[in-house]
Enzyme design. Structure first.
Site, PDB file in Angstrom:
ATOM      1  CG  HIS A  85      39.231 -53.622 -52.087  1.00  0.00           C
ATOM      2  ND1 HIS A  85      40.273 -53.025 -52.743  1.00  0.00           N
ATOM      3  CD2 HIS A  85      38.686 -52.656 -51.294  1.00  0.00           C
ATOM      4  CE1 HIS A  85      40.380 -51.758 -52.355  1.00  0.00           C
ATOM      5  NE2 HIS A  85      39.423 -51.510 -51.476  1.00  0.00           N
ATOM      6  CG  ASP A 104      37.071 -49.560 -48.443  1.00  0.00           C
ATOM      7  OD1 ASP A 104      37.597 -50.294 -49.309  1.00  0.00           O
ATOM      8  OD2 ASP A 104      37.736 -48.824 -47.694  1.00  0.00           O
TER       9      ASP A 104
END
Lengths: 426, 310
Positions: A63, A306
C-alpha cells in the site's frame, strides 16, 4: 552506464541458474551472464563475492497510500523503502483516495513512480467501482492503463454473485483477480486472532474460519468459472489446506503469505502492541507451522509484504482504535532469509517466491536475468547484520513489530534498469 | 509483610499471590475506619484523585469516591458527557491535560481492553483500573475474594462456580486470575456462545457443559450479569430461555454446598440470571460485596500511593 557484477552467486530460478557467475549489464539490460566476463572500458564493477545476485525482488502486495493518504506514505518514500528492502518492483493496492478504479489514478501512480526512479510500480486496480462492492470497475481500461491485477484489498467482495462475475469478466479481459478473503460477519468487531491470547487480553477475537470460509468460497467460484484467482495474505492452517487441495484438483489458484505470518504468533499482541495489529491477524503456532509447510511444498507461491504504512497517530492509541496493518518492505528480505537459514525453504525457493512466481502470476516482464531482460537486479548480502530502528527505515511510517530486532541479510545493491538505486544499509 | 511495588493496578494478572494477599489484608484493616462514627482518616490528605469514567458506572465510581474521601484525598469525577472526549480529544491528550493538573492517581473505566496500559505509558501518576473492556476489573476481583475470605477464612481449596457470559466479562477474568492464584478452583458455565476459547488455560479452571455441573457442591456461586446490550442477537435466543438454563433459583441452588455463598457483581437483572428469592435470600452476599468494595478500594489507593501512613 554499464555495470559488471562480478563473482556473486547468481540465483535465477526463471532459467534454473545457480552458480558463481558474472553479470554484465549494458543499456539497462542484461547483456551477458558467464564466468570471467571482461568489462568494456568505462564499466563500473561491483564486487559481488559472498552475495546472492538475483532478479530484482518483486513485492506483489503493498500500500503506497498515494494519492490521498500521503501523510502515511507516498510513492517516493514507498519506493525508496522498496529499494532499501531489495525490491525493484512493487504492486500497489487500489485503496487510495481516490481509489484506483480509473485510468487517471493508475496513470498518476505510474508516472510519479517513473519520475522518482526508485522502483517499478505496477498498480492493482479495483474489482468494483470505488471498492464499494456494488458494480464492476472498468477492468479493461484498468488493464490498458497498466494495472496488473484487480482487487478490493482491505475488504472482501461480499456478494458471491458479484465475485463470480468479477472472476469471469476479469478472465475475459486477461487480468487477475486478487481476493482479500474474509467473512465480515464472522470478523465482527474482532481486533486480533481468536484464541487463548484474546481470551486473556479480553480482546474480541477474529476466528480463523472467517478467512477460511471466504478462501473456500473464492476457490470454489474460481473453479466453477474456470478462472484464475490469487488469494492474498494467507494466514491460517485451514486456508493453506483449502488451497493445497484446490491446486491438486487443478483449480487455477495461487496465493501469497507475508513475512509476519511465518515469523510471529498472536503472542506479539501481548502488551496491547498496536504494531502487531493487522488484518488478517497474527495467528498461533500451528498456523505458523502450516504457513511454513505451505511455503516449503509450494502451496504458497509468493512472499508479499502487505506493506501497510500508518501514521503514529493511528497506531499510538488504544488497541481497538488502532488501524490495521504494518510496514514490511524493508524487513521482508531478512525475515525470508531466516526461513532459508532455518532450513524451511531453500534459497532458490525463496528467490522464486520473490521474483519469478509473482512475475508469472501477474504477467509482468520481470523476475528473470536472461540476456535481453530489463536489468532489475538485487545483490543480496546474506551475512549483513543490522538492527531494525525507526531511524534506518526509509518508509514514512514506522509501524513495524520488528523494531529493535537484530536481523541478518539485506540488499547490498538494488539495481533498477541497470542503475544502482540503493547501495547498502548502515 | 510483602511490599507493594506497583505504581499502577491494572490487572490481577500482573500481581503475585503475596501482593493480592497484601491488598486484601489491608482492606480488612480499612474496614474498621468504615465502622467509625467519624469515617475519615488523614492517610491520603493532600492527594488528588481523578475518577475518569468513560463508561457508565454508579457502584464502582461511588465506591472509589467514598474510598478516597475516607482517606482524606480530594477527588474529581469526570465522565465522557462532561469531558472533552465528545469534542474528539484522544485518550492520551485527555490524560496528559489532566496530568498537567498534577493528580496523584487516575482511576479510569474505559470500554477498550488494555486502555490502561496505553495510558500508563503516557502519564507519570498512578493508574487504577476500574474496568477495561472485557479484560479486567481488579477492584471487583479483590472485593469478591475479600467477601469469600470473610465467610470461609481462606480462599485456598474453594470451589467457585462462575455462571454467565464469560467472554464479555471483565469481572470473570479478574476473579479467575485472582482466585486461581489464591488456590481456589474455578468452574465456569454458560452457553458455549459466551465461553471464550482456551479459558481453562488461565489457571485452575474447569469449563462445565451445564450449569448444574458447575454449581454442584460449590462453596460459592457467582452469577454474572447478562448484558443484553453486549450479547446482541446471536449469542442467545432470549432472556426467558437463558433464565431457564443459566439462571440461579432456589431449586438449583440446592445443588451447591449447604449455605454456599451467592454472589453477583451487580447490577442484577432480577428474574434473568437470578431469581429474587435468591438475590434477597439468606445465602446472598451481594450487599456485603458492595460494602467490602469501599475497603478494597481504600486499600488499592493506599498502596499505589506508597502505603505510607501520615
Amino acid at each position: 552506464m554499464n555495470l559488471l557484477i562480478k563473482g556473486g552467486r547468481v540465483i535465477d530460478p526463471s532459467q534454473g541458474l545457480d552458480d558463481t557467475l558474472d553479470v554484465l549489464v549494458e543499456g539497462g539490460m542484461v547483456k551477458e551472464i558467464g564466468k570471467g566476463l571482461q568489462a568494456p572500458a568505462g564499466t563500473e564493477t561491483i564486487d559481488a563475492s559472498g552475495t546472492y545476485v538475483t532478479p530484482g525482488l518483486i513485492d506483489m502486495h503493498v500500500h503506497l497510500r498515494d494519492p490521498g493518504l500521503e501523510y502515511k506514505e507516498d510513492i517516493i518514500s514507498g519506493t525508496r523503502a522498496a529499494a532499501a528492502g531489495g525490491f525493484t518492483s512493487v504492486c500497489c493496492m487500489p485503496n487510495t483516495k481516490p481509489v484506483i478504479d480509473n485510468k487517471a489514478v493508475a496513470g498518476y501512480i505510474i508516472d510519479k513512480a517513473k519520475s522518482a526512479g526508485f522502483a517499478n510500480v505496477f498498480p492493482i486496480g479495483a474489482i468494483t467501482y470505488g471498492m464499494n462492492g456494488e458494480r464492476l470497475a472498468e477492468m479493461g481500461e484498468l488493464k490498458e492503463s497498466g494495472c496488473v491485477a484487480v482487487s478490493d484489498d482491505g475488504k472482501p467482495v461480499v456478494n458471491s454473485e458479484l465475485m463470480r462475475r468479477a472472476l469471469e469478466y476479469a478472465n475475459g479481459m486477461g487480468i487477475l483477480v486478487i481476493s482479500h478473503a474474509e467473512d465480515l460477519a464472522l470478523v465482527g468487531e474482532g481486533a486480533m486472532n481468536e484464541g487463548f491470547t484474546s481470551t486473556e487480553l479480553g480482546l474480541k477475537g477474529i476466528p480463523r474460519v472467517a478467512e477460511e470460509i471466504a478462501t473456500a468460497r473464492d476457490v470454489m467460484l474460481a473453479e466453477y468459472s474456470n478462472a484464475p484467482i490469487h488469494i492474498a495474505h494467507v494466514s491460517t492452517k485451514g486456508s493453506v489446506r483449502i488451497i493445497r487441495e484446490a491446486k491438486a484438483r487443478g483449480v487455477k489458484v495461487t496465493c501469497e503469505t507475508a513475512p509476519h505470518y511465518f515469523t510471529l504468533t498472536d503472542d506479539a499482541v501481548r502488551g496491547y502492541n498496536t504494531n502487531a495489529k493487522m488484518n488478517p491477524p497474527l495467528r498461533e503456532a500451528a498456523d505458523v507451522a502450516a504457513i511454513k509447510e505451505g511455503l516449503r511444498d509450494g502451496t504458497i507461491d509468493c512472499i508479499a509484504t502487505d506493506h501497510a504504512p500508518h501514521h503514529l497517530d493511528e497506531k499510538d492509541v488504544e488497541f481497538n482504535v488502532a488501524m490495521n496493518g504494518i510496514i514490511g518492505l524493508e524487513t521482508s528480505l531478512p525475515l525470508s532469509l531466516k526461513l532459508v537459514a532455518d532450513g524451511i525453504i531453500t534459497i532458490n525457493q525463496m528467490v522464486e517466491k520473490m521474483t519469478v512466481n509473482p512475475a508469472k502470476i501477474l504477467g509482468i516482464c520481470r523476475g528473470g536475468l536472461k540476456p535481453g531482460a530489463t536489468a532489475d537486479i538485487t545483490v543480496i548480502d546474506p551475512s549483513k547484520l543490522w538492527t531494525v530502528t525507526e531511524e534506518n527505515l526509509a518508509s514514512k511510517s514506522k509501524n513495524s513489530p520488528f523494531l529493535g530486532w537484530k536481523v541478518q541479510g539485506a540488499s547490498a545493491y538494488t539495481i533498477l534498469e541497470g542503475k544502482v538505486v540503493f547501495s547498502g544499509r548502515q | 509483610m510483602a511490599e507493594f511495588k506497583h505504581r499502577d493496578i491494572i490487572a490481577l494478572r500482573d500481581l503475585t499471590k503475596e501482593e493480592i494477599e497484601l491488598l486484601i489484608s489491608t482492606a480488612e484493616n480499612m474496614r474498621e475506619i468504615n465502622s467509625r462514627a467519624i469515617k475519615k482518616v488523614p492517610t491520603l490528605r493532600g492527594k488528588t484523585i481523578i475518577n475518569l469514567f468513560y463508561e457508565a458506572s454508579t457502584r464502582t465510581r461511588t465506591s472509589f469516591e467514598i474510598a478516597a474521601k475516607r482517606l482524606s484525598a480530594d477527588t474529581v469525577n469526570i465522565s465522557p458527557s462532561t469531558s472533552s472526549s465528545t469534542k474528539g480529544e484522544t485518550l492520551a491528550d485527555t490524560a496528559l491535560n489532566l496530568l498537567a493538573m498534577k493528580p496523584d492517581i487516575i482511576v479510569m473505566r474505559h470500554a477498550v481492553s488494555g486502555a490502561h496500559y496505553f495510558l500508563a505509558k503516557k502519564v507519570s501518576c498512578s493508574i487504577i483500573n476500574a474496568g477495561d473492556g472485557a479484560h479486567e476489573h481488579p477492584s471487583q476481583g479483590l472485593l469478591d475474594m475479600l467477601t469469600m475470605k470473610d465467610r470461609f477464612g481462606r480462599l485456598d481449596g474453594l470451589k467457585v462456580a462462575i455462571v454467565g457470559d464469560i467472554t464479555h466479562s471483565r469481572v470473570a477474568r479478574s476473579d479467575i486470575q485472582g482466585l486461581t492464584k489464591m488456590g481456589s478452583h474455578v468452574y465456569l458455565a454458560g452457553p458455549p456462545t459466551m465461553m471464550p476459547p482456551c479459558v481453562e488455560r488461565l489457571g485452575n479452571v474447569t469449563v462445565c457443559s451445564t450449569m448444574k455441573e458447575a454449581i454442584q457442591d460449590a462453596d460459592v456461586v457467582m452469577m454474572l450479569r447478562i448484558q443484553q446490550e453486549r450479547q446482541g442477537k446471536t449469542l442467545m435466543p432470549n432472556a426467558r430461555e437463558y433464565s431457564r438454563y443459566f439462571g440461579l433459583n432456589p431449586d438449583n441452588l440446592k445443588l451447591a454446598k449447604p449455605n454456599a455463598m451467592v454472589m453477583h457483581p451487580g447490577p442484577i437483572n432480577r428474574g434473568v440470571e437470578m431469581s429474587s428469592y435468591v438475590v434477597d435470600g439468606s445465602q446472598s452476599h451481594i450487599l456485603k460485596q458492595v460494602e467490602n468494595g469501599v475497603a478494597v478500594r481504600m486499600s488499592m489507593l493506599y498502596h499505589v500511593c506508597g502505603g505510607e501512613l501520615e
